[in-house]
Scaffold this motif. Structure first.
Motif, PDB file in Angstrom:
ATOM      1  N   UNK A  52      38.365  37.406  29.928  1.00  0.00           N
ATOM      2  CA  UNK A  52      38.425  37.016  31.337  1.00  0.00           C
ATOM      3  C   UNK A  52      39.666  37.604  32.013  1.00  0.00           C
ATOM      4  N   UNK A  53      39.470  38.203  33.143  1.00  0.00           N
ATOM      5  CA  UNK A  53      40.485  38.847  33.965  1.00  0.00           C
ATOM      6  C   UNK A  53      41.292  39.898  33.183  1.00  0.00           C
ATOM      7  N   UNK A 130      49.941  39.739  41.285  1.00  0.00           N
ATOM      8  CA  UNK A 130      50.730  38.702  40.594  1.00  0.00           C
ATOM      9  C   UNK A 130      50.083  38.222  39.300  1.00  0.00           C
ATOM     10  N   UNK A 131      48.899  38.735  38.983  1.00  0.00           N
ATOM     11  CA  UNK A 131      48.126  38.305  37.808  1.00  0.00           C
ATOM     12  C   UNK A 131      47.720  36.840  37.880  1.00  0.00           C
ATOM     13  N   UNK A 132      47.537  36.308  39.073  1.00  0.00           N
ATOM     14  CA  UNK A 132      47.054  34.937  39.230  1.00  0.00           C
ATOM     15  C   UNK A 132      45.637  34.922  39.777  1.00  0.00           C
ATOM     16  N   UNK A 133      45.090  36.099  40.074  1.00  0.00           N
ATOM     17  CA  UNK A 133      43.738  36.190  40.627  1.00  0.00           C
ATOM     18  C   UNK A 133      42.728  35.732  39.577  1.00  0.00           C
ATOM     19  N   UNK A 134      41.749  34.971  40.029  1.00  0.00           N
ATOM     20  CA  UNK A 134      40.696  34.508  39.138  1.00  0.00           C
ATOM     21  C   UNK A 134      40.979  33.148  38.533  1.00  0.00           C
ATOM     22  N   UNK A 144      35.817  31.741  37.312  1.00  0.00           N
ATOM     23  CA  UNK A 144      34.525  32.193  36.797  1.00  0.00           C
ATOM     24  C   UNK A 144      34.072  33.465  37.482  1.00  0.00           C
ATOM     25  N   UNK A 145      33.484  34.362  36.690  1.00  0.00           N
ATOM     26  CA  UNK A 145      33.055  35.651  37.219  1.00  0.00           C
ATOM     27  C   UNK A 145      31.937  35.520  38.245  1.00  0.00           C
ATOM     28  N   UNK A 150      30.332  36.273  43.874  1.00  0.00           N
ATOM     29  CA  UNK A 150      29.737  35.761  45.101  1.00  0.00           C
ATOM     30  C   UNK A 150      30.768  35.646  46.220  1.00  0.00           C
ATOM     31  N   UNK A 151      31.973  35.244  45.876  1.00  0.00           N
ATOM     32  CA  UNK A 151      33.038  35.038  46.869  1.00  0.00           C
ATOM     33  C   UNK A 151      34.354  35.556  46.290  1.00  0.00           C
TER      34      UNK A 151
END
Length: 174
Positions: A52-53, A130-134, A144-145, A150-151
């Motif tokens: 994930x990410x 910043x590596x905080x996305x997701x 969640x992917x 979707x958004x």
């Protein structure tokens, strides 16, 4: 004898430290070498089986957000400079004037919504840096992917988003 055993322990400890330092330098060098721009195909879609990410996910969402932002800016510029916004003709018919005013009002509201969305996209791009996305801003859990697909500007998990909306509704009713 006790003194010599202490000396030996110190020597052993210093050898361990120097071995550890060498090992960590090697790891750092390896990371620097591997840290190049990752290229993904235009047809790439993040998969649940990937970490994930990971870097591929971040590159994918950065590209998606930048493309979306570019489209919104282009649409706004066209609406402002080429659309019916510059229609300054005054009609003699009061109904035509009211209709024109309403159309302009609706168009301006749409442009304002798009400007807010561009701001949200910019914030999402900063979260990627910043590596905080997701990850949820409230709970730090993965969003969640599927939700991000979707958004892409989502900041919260579905549960946290519902809580925020419920709180907003409660405050709006007061």
């Amino acid at each position: 004898m006790a003194k010599t055993s202490k000396v030996k322990k110190k020597v052993i400890k210093s050898k361990k430290k120097s071995a550890h330092k060498t090992k960590s330098k090697a790891v750092i060098k390896t990371k620097e070498i591997n840290k190049g721009p990752i290229k993904i195909s235009k047809t790439y879609i993040p998969k649940e089986t990937e970490k994930y990410m990971c870097e591929k996910h971040r590159v994918f969402f950065r590209m998606k957000l930048q493309e979306w932002r570019k489209e919104l800016v282009k649409a706004n510029n066209e609406a402002l400079y080429n659309g019916s916004m510059d229609d300054n003709s005054i009609s003699a018919d009061i109904v035509d004037q009211a209709s024109s005013y309403t159309d302009k009002n609706v168009e301006m509201k749409a442009i304002n919504r798009q400007i807010k969305l561009i701001s949200e996209i910019d914030k999402a791009l900063m979260r990627i840096k910043d590596d905080t996305y997701g990850f949820c801003l409230d709970t730090a859990e993965p969003i969640g992917l599927k939700r991000l697909m979707a958004r892409p500007v989502a900041k919260y998990t579905i549960a946290a988003q519902e809580k925020h909306e419920k709180d907003e509704k409660v405050h709006a009713d007061d």
